[in-house]
Scaffold this active site. Sequence first.
Site, short mmCIF file in Angstrom:
data_model
loop_
_atom_site.label_atom_id
_atom_site.label_comp_id
_atom_site.label_asym_id
_atom_site.label_seq_id
_atom_site.Cartn_x
_atom_site.Cartn_y
_atom_site.Cartn_z
N HIS A 167 -7.13 -2.30 -4.11
CA HIS A 167 -6.93 -1.01 -4.78
C HIS A 167 -8.20 -0.17 -4.90
O HIS A 167 -8.35 0.61 -5.85
CB HIS A 167 -6.33 -1.22 -6.18
CG HIS A 167 -4.88 -1.64 -6.15
ND1 HIS A 167 -4.43 -2.85 -6.61
CD2 HIS A 167 -3.77 -1.01 -5.68
CE1 HIS A 167 -3.11 -2.94 -6.44
NE2 HIS A 167 -2.69 -1.84 -5.87
N GLU A 171 -6.54 -4.92 1.73
CA GLU A 171 -6.29 -3.47 1.71
C GLU A 171 -7.23 -2.77 0.74
O GLU A 171 -7.49 -3.30 -0.34
CB GLU A 171 -4.83 -3.30 1.30
CG GLU A 171 -4.41 -1.95 0.84
CD GLU A 171 -2.91 -1.94 0.49
OE1 GLU A 171 -2.16 -2.84 0.96
OE2 GLU A 171 -2.49 -1.05 -0.25
N HIS A 193 2.50 2.64 3.86
CA HIS A 193 2.52 2.40 2.41
C HIS A 193 3.82 2.95 1.84
O HIS A 193 4.24 4.05 2.19
CB HIS A 193 1.33 3.13 1.79
CG HIS A 193 1.25 3.04 0.31
ND1 HIS A 193 1.61 4.08 -0.51
CD2 HIS A 193 0.83 2.04 -0.51
CE1 HIS A 193 1.42 3.72 -1.77
NE2 HIS A 193 0.94 2.50 -1.80
MG LIG Z 1 -2.48 -0.11 -1.98
#
Ligand SMILES: [Mg+2]
Length: 384
Positions: A190, A214, A290
């Site tokens: 994140h 990610e 996403h």
């Molecule tokens: Mg993400």
Amino acid sequence: MKITRVDQFAPRNRTRLIRISTDTGIEGWAESTLEGKPQSVPAAIDEFAEYLMGKDPLRIEHHWQQMYRSSFFRGGAHNMSAIAAINAALWDIAGKHHGVPSYMLMGGNVRDKIRVYAHWGIRDLSDEGLEASRERLTMLQKKGYTAYKAGPAGTWRAHEPPSRIDEFVKAAYTMREWVGDDVELCFDFHGKMTPGLAVEVCNEIKGMRPMFVEEPVPQENPDALKRIQEQVSFPLASGERLLSRWEFREVIEKQAVSLLQPDVAHCGGPSELKRIANYAEVYYQHIMPHCAIGPLALAACMLVDAVVPNFLIQEQVDAGLGEGLLKKPWEVKDGHIDLWDTPGLGVEVDEAEATKEYDGEAYGYHKELGGEYYYENDGSVADW
Ligand SMILES: [Mg+2]
């Protein structure tokens, strides 16, 4: 055919929808949710609606160009999310008009089903935490998922003591132990870490063979991403907060990461997602769109997943499968969602549910993502 109306609905806390109507009775639906900014995209869509009124909805590319280029100021999350929603709704209309699934108008499908991953992980190593994780895993395994994504919980400072890092690393290895070697596991940082900390943590978990990590750092600086990728042996992913080909350009051309995660609901819609995927193909990068919102956004992602060769896996969330919003929610079977064979985007919206107005407490500025974030030790602002 002419566009006659653009209506917007807010049926749930994290769900904004648009419906574009035409004089033939064909309607296109799409999702316009921008997490944490519930009021801004509807205002942008109202502005574009003035332009769309009376126009031929089948001129999808013409309208994309008009909306992107003609109002002088370009880009931005609100603007691109508004364009994205309108673009997806127009693809829905086009499919319905021609009587084919919309992917047939994008060159036809190159696969029959879409591999998806679920959100699952171990966040809490206490007995109760482990038990809750085990229960969710069992439920997901029954659906046949073969890939799961987790994230280190909470805020992360520029550096954390060994105990904090070890807790996450232990959870990662425990996850591998539980699922075995045939399942893929990935982690979403994140964008909360610094490049140095991200490299340190990635190197600690490399032995459990993650599919990818990610957003090890935020999205703004492709050189920082590249620096991390060069020091990490497995693929990194980024892109859910990048908008349009122009924002992806450096990440693609510098080959800063291996995997790209454009969000169809923010990057400019299915038209732009496909162009980003085609651009990335040149550099052997794969897309994994996403999608942390709803079932219409998932449909718009899968429209493109169906037609590009360099698709790897699709994100979806439990609430995004459409229970209570679609007459027939998306169904996961053996870790995949079958492509639809009905005209348009393959979704039939339950209008009674979709047109309800949400009036719960959390509606409002950035509260959809849980409020404000501060470091506990000194009160300074932390990333979400
Ligand atoms: Mg993400």
